[in-house]
Every structure is written in C-alpha cells, then in structure tokens.
Design a protein around this motif. Structure first.
Motif, PDB file in Angstrom:
ATOM      1  N   CYS A  85       0.822  -1.067  -0.053  1.00 55.39           N
ATOM      2  CA  CYS A  85      -0.113   0.093   0.056  1.00 55.39           C
ATOM      3  C   CYS A  85       0.904   1.226  -0.139  1.00 55.39           C
ATOM      4  O   CYS A  85       0.253   2.304   0.186  1.00 55.39           O
ATOM      5  N   CYS A 143      -3.352   2.112   6.360  1.00 56.87           N
ATOM      6  CA  CYS A 143      -3.493   2.871   4.798  1.00 56.87           C
ATOM      7  C   CYS A 143      -4.945   3.192   4.744  1.00 56.87           C
ATOM      8  O   CYS A 143      -5.635   3.829   5.559  1.00 56.87           O
ATOM      9  N   GLY A 144      -5.230   2.868   3.369  1.00 57.02           N
ATOM     10  CA  GLY A 144      -6.713   3.239   3.356  1.00 57.02           C
ATOM     11  C   GLY A 144      -7.663   2.102   3.169  1.00 57.02           C
ATOM     12  O   GLY A 144      -8.864   2.391   2.906  1.00 57.02           O
ATOM     13  N   CYS A 145      -7.372   0.801   2.978  1.00 60.22           N
ATOM     14  CA  CYS A 145      -7.881  -0.131   2.665  1.00 60.22           C
ATOM     15  C   CYS A 145      -8.416  -1.161   3.721  1.00 60.22           C
ATOM     16  O   CYS A 145      -8.616  -2.403   3.306  1.00 60.22           O
TER      17      CYS A 145
HETATM   18 ZN    ZN Z   1      -3.933  -0.366   1.869  1.00 56.60          ZN
END
Ligand code: ZN
Ligand code: SF4
Length: 733
Positions: free
Chosen positions: A514, A600-602
């Motif tokens: 990521c 992170c974003g996920c």
């Molecule tokens: Zn991620």
C-alpha cells in the motif's frame, strides 16, 4: 495547445458555466439557499471541487462562490498559484467546466435521486450516478493492489453495437474499469452494450454513470476520492491531488464519434489530472508532452487500435497471460452472474457433492499440462443438468511447500470465475459452479478448468512450482470417495494453523504494497494478525516472499523483546523505521492506544475507542450509517488513513477481532461494546468461541448494534443493562 483547441474548450466551458449558473439560481429560488446537497452516502462533498479547492459544498448556496471561481478561470488569464504549465488557458477553462459539472450533477440529487443507488444496473434502470463510499473503497483497493491497472472514461457512442461490444470486451480483458457517460446524438455507449445483452455495473467493470456529458464528472470524482481516501492527500492541496492522480491513477478518456465543445472542455479539464484523451474523430491533436506523461490529445485513431493506443499514451503497464480458452478471460468477468435460464450445467453446490483441493506431489508424480476429465463433460449432458464436481490439482516444484497448498487453492475461485460464462462460489468442500449455455456453445469444456489453472499457476506462481496437473471428476461415486480424503486434508491444515501463533515464530512478514498509495504505511503481519485489508495472512506473506524475494513482503526478525505485553520488539521497530522512510519509530502489535499500527486506506474495518464507555466499537466499510463515536466509516477512514499512527483508532481486518492477540494489551475482546449488525452476524461463531476461552459469559449478547444504540450514551446505558465486562475493567487510557 493550438488556438482552435483553446477556443473550442473555452467555448464549451462558457456554455457549461452559464447553464449551470442558471440551474443553481433556479434551484435556490425553488428550494432556498440552505437546501442541503450531497452525493448519497459519500463523505467528500462535491469531490472534484473539494479535492482541488478544499471547499465543502454542503448547500445550494455554497455553490455560488464556486461558480465565481469558475468565472475567474474562464478568461484567458491563468490564476496565480494554480499548478498550470504552458497549456494555460485551455486547462483553466476545462477546470471551470469540471467544477460546473460537479454542481450540475449534484443538483440532480436535490429533489429525488435520478440514478439507481446500487452496484449493478437492472433491466429498468441503467444509470448509476456517483459511486457511494462503500463502492469507492472496495473498488479503489483494486487500484491500490494493481488488480485494476486503471480506468477508461468513455464519452459518446460507437458507430454500431458490435463495435461497442468488441471495445468493451477488449477493455475488460485488460482488466480496466470502463466508466461510461455522455452520448452522441442521443445514443450512448452504455445503451449500445445493453441492447446486446452485456451485463453492466461495478461487478463487470462496465459502469454507466449517466447519459449527460456532465455525468462524466463521476469518473473524476472517483479518482479524486481515491486520492483523498488512500493517499492521505489533504483536500485543497491541488498540487498533490493532480500529481497523485497523474502518477498513480492510470486513467484516460476515449472520445467516440464527433467531439462536442462541451466534451472538449471536459477533455481539456482532465489534462490537469494527467489523463489524456484518445479520439476516434479528426479533432486537433495536442501532442507535446508536459502535463500528461506522454501526449495529451491523440485523434483519428481507428477503433481496432484504440485500446492499444490509449495504453501506450497513458503509459500503462498491463500484464496479461494468454489463457487458452475459447471464451473471454479476465477479472472483469469475475462479477458476472449466470441465471438459471442461461445455465447449461450446475456443478456441486447444495444439492450435489463437490470440492477442490491443491496438493503438493513429488516431481515424478506430476505430468505438467495434463488435464483429465473423469466422468461426463459439458458436451455429454443436456442443458439444465446438475453434476457432482471434484477439482484435483497436483503441483510440484523445488521451492514448493505444503504450507502453500491452501494459498494456491484459494486462487481457484477467482481464476475460474475470470472466464466469461463460468461462475464459481465458495472454496474447499462448499464450492458451487455454473457454466452458461453461451460458454458451452463456444466449445468450452471442463478440461478448460485445467487450462486456466495451469496457465495462471505458472504465470503467477512459477517461482515456487514447476509442474501442474489437473483432474476433474464428475462421477458421483468417485467424487464422494475423494471427498472423504479431501476433508482429512482440510482438518490437518486447520489444526496446523491453530498451532501457528505469534509466540511460536521468530519471523513476522511485512507488507508494503500500500505504500504506492500511503507512502509511510507498513503492515506487520503475524500469525495471529492478518494485514488490515484482510487479504494477506502470515502464510501468504511467507509464500509471497518465496515468489518475489525483493517484493513488498519481507521477513522481519522479531529480535529482542522491548514490551512483552504490548508486543514490541527491536527488530520490528528498526524494520518499520526504515520501511516508513524514517517516519515511524516504534510500534506495539497488541495495543491500539499506544503506538498502534499505521493505517493505509484499505482496512476492512476500524476499531475506535469509546472513552466514556471504557471500551471500543468496530465498524466495517459496508456500514454506511452513523456510529456511536459520532462519525460514519467514511469520515473515520478519512481521519485515520494515509499511513499515520492514530492512538485510539486502528484499521484492522474483520477477522482480527476474533484473534487472541486482538488489542490484548488494552484488555482484548472484553472491550468490544458495539458492532454493526451484519458484522456481528459475520463474526458470531468466532466471537462465541473466543468469549468462551476468555471466560466471558454470554458475551455475544452484550455487544450492541445499530438496532440497540446510536450514541455513546446509549451504548453506556446498554452496557449497564447487560453488565458489560468493560464496565469493571481498568481505564483504557
Ligand atoms: Zn492499504
Ligand atoms: Fe496493504 Fe497491508 Fe493489505 Fe499489504 S496487507 S495490501 S500493506 S493493507
């Protein structure tokens, strides 16, 4: 940029801004300036405006100052401070046109929603409008991990339906998303596909946003929200937003047919993001490079060269393995449905036995490329038949380990699903498959399961295996006999996994996949803590390291223990420090309160401290409602993501909640007070089992959901009512 283009783009932009201004004034007159505006279930306001200007448009009245900004950009005077290279005036005008489009589309939602709020189109409703945040995150992750290399935004229409279908399939086979908007003389590309019976929606990657040209803004909105969600870019930091998109979101525009001034304005606008336009008609080209990676506008491209040209111009890296099957193949076909009426055969499922199994063998036991079907194949049966199914894959290789068997086995699901006309659900002994009449008509046979698995295993796992053979059984008796043996293998694997604990190993694995989106983020994956996206566990990390020794998954020696209970080791600390670009100095594996893991974003879910309740809540990305911490998932994700350590908040995989090491330094599972109902249902059996181990009495019924409470106060009342264990625990901070 030639004079003609500047004038076409500016002409188009002026028409758009004038029209939208009129619409805003009319809407204000009708509903009042305070009337709220939003794209449903999104947390980024009007995202193209929000990303570039940082202005949150929340009401009709908020649109007025944005229109003033548009006006400022319309004359041929580049504004000071904007990231504007030499293409100047045309890019400015294009930017103004795009902000106006954002407004125009938002106004459509003011009265009632004109679009279908769903992932997939129905027979009655084709247009989907803005993706909600659940879809954006789910799909955005595919851009992060590379399973989608980028997207094509299509405006206009193909000269005929057959050309449209061919183009769509070609893009799908390259794994690209296809975002569709606009029309040419009342005909749109999406309608052409639908007339030919093509399945449309997010699940087949062919996404019809809307028939107006303004609806193309939803493609850009998706890209901007991905940058804000996964890249940790601040709204209004236009320089980073634009560069981020240019460098990480591989998008391009395909303009089919005649290009109108409005479409030209939009095309000029998206050059700001580094997205080039490839046109079929003879419009003026903008060849010199500068803002985009290569050329900006390339025209007069024949239909059969369109995709190839776009990939070259956008500088896309696409890896394709030729899979020798008589149907189309690629991840875009994974989301396809096969209804009863269109199915030729159903395999396994609830009414017939079935399983799939990957086993490691000695080299001389495996004949590479052998595919056998034992029992009736598709050509031997009538449409509508049901058959038992065993898929037996045997592999050998010098670097193969039995630990990798389940990893390879798990790939079968998406590998077979990738064939057009093949549906695969489940894994192990709960598989269920369908094959369409159309696939059978194209001479697809069960042998092709072998061809797919063989080709993809070699291309993706060639580093650990040398040989692959596949046997497919469809005889009841044989399948039943083999099923017993397969179940013994599954049971042995499960008991081995139980023994695999954090304390029992010296190595953890990193994942820095990521970092392409969140540059300081490092997932530390231990046997009892999967990566926060839920897609990688410790064994995956181990296998991935064998496959790509210089890849994003590296072994990390734990080293000396610094904090036993909190889970801190000097080896892990020093790895994180360098892998985060010297940003993160230390990390506690088992605490969310002190130096937690970065997010992170996920992440699949977020654990959040509820300070007054002395406990935590967990919300996953499928829950769009309000949570007791006062924020929706999307708002939480916006403040937690981007590779930061945020005490009191941590991004996690859903199943991590059921791990013995889940925030064990902060009190563990007993801290859990609230979950969305569907997540509670999903985790139910795991939580019950874990609560028993912890000696927590009737714990599952002490966890509130959105049906019990909305606010933290209500959670506390609920806790008092059920005597929640967190009430008597030490203060959490
Ligand atoms: Zn991620
Ligand atoms: Fe990203 Fe972590 Fe998942 Fe790797 S394990 S893909 S770094 S979230």
């Amino acid at each position: 940029m030639s004079k003609i283009i500047i004038s076409a783009a500016i002409r188009g932009a002026i028409v758009i801004v004038d029209r939208v201004e009129k619409k805003v004034n009319e809407a204000i007159e009708k509903f009042g300036a305070d009337k709220a505006v939003a794209f449903p279930n999104t947390g980024y306001y009007l995202p193209t405006i929000y990303a570039i200007l940082g202005t949150p448009v929340k009401t009709l009245g908020d649109m007025k100052p944005v229109l003033e900004e548009c006006r400022k950009l319309l004359p041929n005077v580049p504004q000071e401070g904007l990231w504007l290279p030499y293409l100047g005036a045309g890019l400015d005008a294009g930017m103004a046109a795009l902000w106006a489009f954002d407004i125009e589309e938002a106004i459509k939602y003011v009265e009632d929603t004109p679009y279908l709020l769903a992932e997939d189109c129905t027979e009655e409703q084709l247009w989907l409008g803005a993706a909600d945040d659940i879809i954006m995150r789910k799909r955005g992750v595919e851009f992060v991990d590379g399973s989608a290399p980028g997207f094509a935004a299509i405006v206009g229409a193909a000269p005929d339906n057959a050309t449209a279908v061919k183009l769509a399939k070609e893009l799908q086979e390259k794994n690209l998303y296809v975002f569709i908007a606009s029309n040419e003389n009342g005909i749109s590309f999406a309608e052409q596909l639908r007339e030919e019976g093509v399945q449309l929606g997010w699940n087949t990657r062919l996404v019809p946003f809307g028939k107006d040209t303004s609806a193309a803004i939803h493609a850009l909105g998706f890209a901007n929200r991905a940058a804000l969600a996964f890249g940790g870019v601040e709204p209004g930091d236009y320089d980073r937003i634009l560069k981020y998109n240019k460098n990480r979101i591989f998008a391009f525009v395909l303009a089919l047919g005649e290009v109108s001034d409005e479409q030209y304005a939009a095309a000029a606008g998206v050059i700001n993001w580094g997205f080039p336009t490839i046109a079929t008609s003879d419009i003026p080209q903008i060849l010199p490079t500068g803002v985009c990676t290569y050329e900006h506008v390339v025209s007069n491209v024949p239909y059969d060269k369109l995709v190839e040209k776009a990939i070259e111009v956008r500088g896309l890296k696409i890896q394709i393995t030729d899979v020798p099957v008589p149907v189309a193949y690629g991840p875009a076909f994974e989301g396809e449905r096969i209804k009863k009426e269109s199915m030729h055969v159903e395999l396994a499922g609830p009414k017939a036995p079935g399983f799939e199994l990957v086993r490691m063998k000695e080299s001389d036991e495996v004949h590479d490329g052998l595919f056998e079907v034992i029992g009736p194949d598709l050509a031997d049966i009538e449409a509508g038949t049901r058959l038992p199914l065993a898929i037996e894959v045997e592999v050998s290789g010098r670097k193969m380990q039995s630990d990798f068997e389940p990893i390879l086995e798990r790939q079968i699901h998406h590998l077979l699903n990738g064939a057009e006309g093949v549906l695969h659900i489940g894994q192990r002994d709960i598989i269920w498959m369908r094959i369409s009449k159309k696939a059978k008509g194209a001479d697809f046979s069960l042998k092709h399961f072998g061809a797919i698995i063989h080709a993809k295993f070699h291309s993706e796992y060639g580093a650990i295996l040398d040989k692959v053979q596949v046997r497919i059984y469809t005889e009841q008796e044989k399948v039943e006999q083999l099923l017993g043996e397969a179940r013994e293998v599954y049971a042995a694997r499960d008991s081995r996994l139980k023994d695999l604990t954090d304390d029992a190993v010296d190595l953890f694995y990193s994942c820095t996949l990521c970092q392409s989106f969140a540059p300081t983020h490092v997932c530390v994956i231990s046997p009892e803590r999967p990566g926060l996206c839920g897609a990688y566990n410790w064994l995956d990390g181990k296998a991935a390291f064998e496959i790509t020794p210089t890849g994003p998954n590296q072994p990390i020696e734990k080293g000396n223990t610094i904090e036993e209970v909190k889970g801190q080791w000097d080896g892990i600390n020093s790895f994180i420090y360098s892998a985060s670009g010297n940003q993160i100095e230390k990390f506690n594996a088992y605490s969310m309160m002190e130096d937690p893991m970065t997010s992170c974003g996920c992440f699949e879910a977020i654990a959040v401290l509820l300070p007054m309740a002395n406990g935590i809540m967990v919300v996953d990305r499928d829950f769009a409602g309000m949570t007791p911490c006062g924020m929706q998932f999307s708002t939480l994700a916006g403040s937690v993501g981007g590779g930061l350590q945020t005490p009191g908040f941590v991004g996690i995989s859903k199943l991590y909640v059921a791990s013995k090491k889940f925030i064990s330094a902060d009190g563990g599972l007993a801290r859990l007070t609230w979950l969305p109902k569907h997540l509670k249902e999903f985790l139910k059996d795991h939580i019950i089992a874990r609560a028993e181990e912890e000696g927590l009495d009737d714990f599952i019924n002490k966890i509130a959901t959105e049906e019990d409470c909305e606010t933290e106060e209500e959670v506390m009342e609920f806790m008092a009512k059920v005597s929640h264990p967190a009430l008597t625990m030490d203060p959490m901070f």
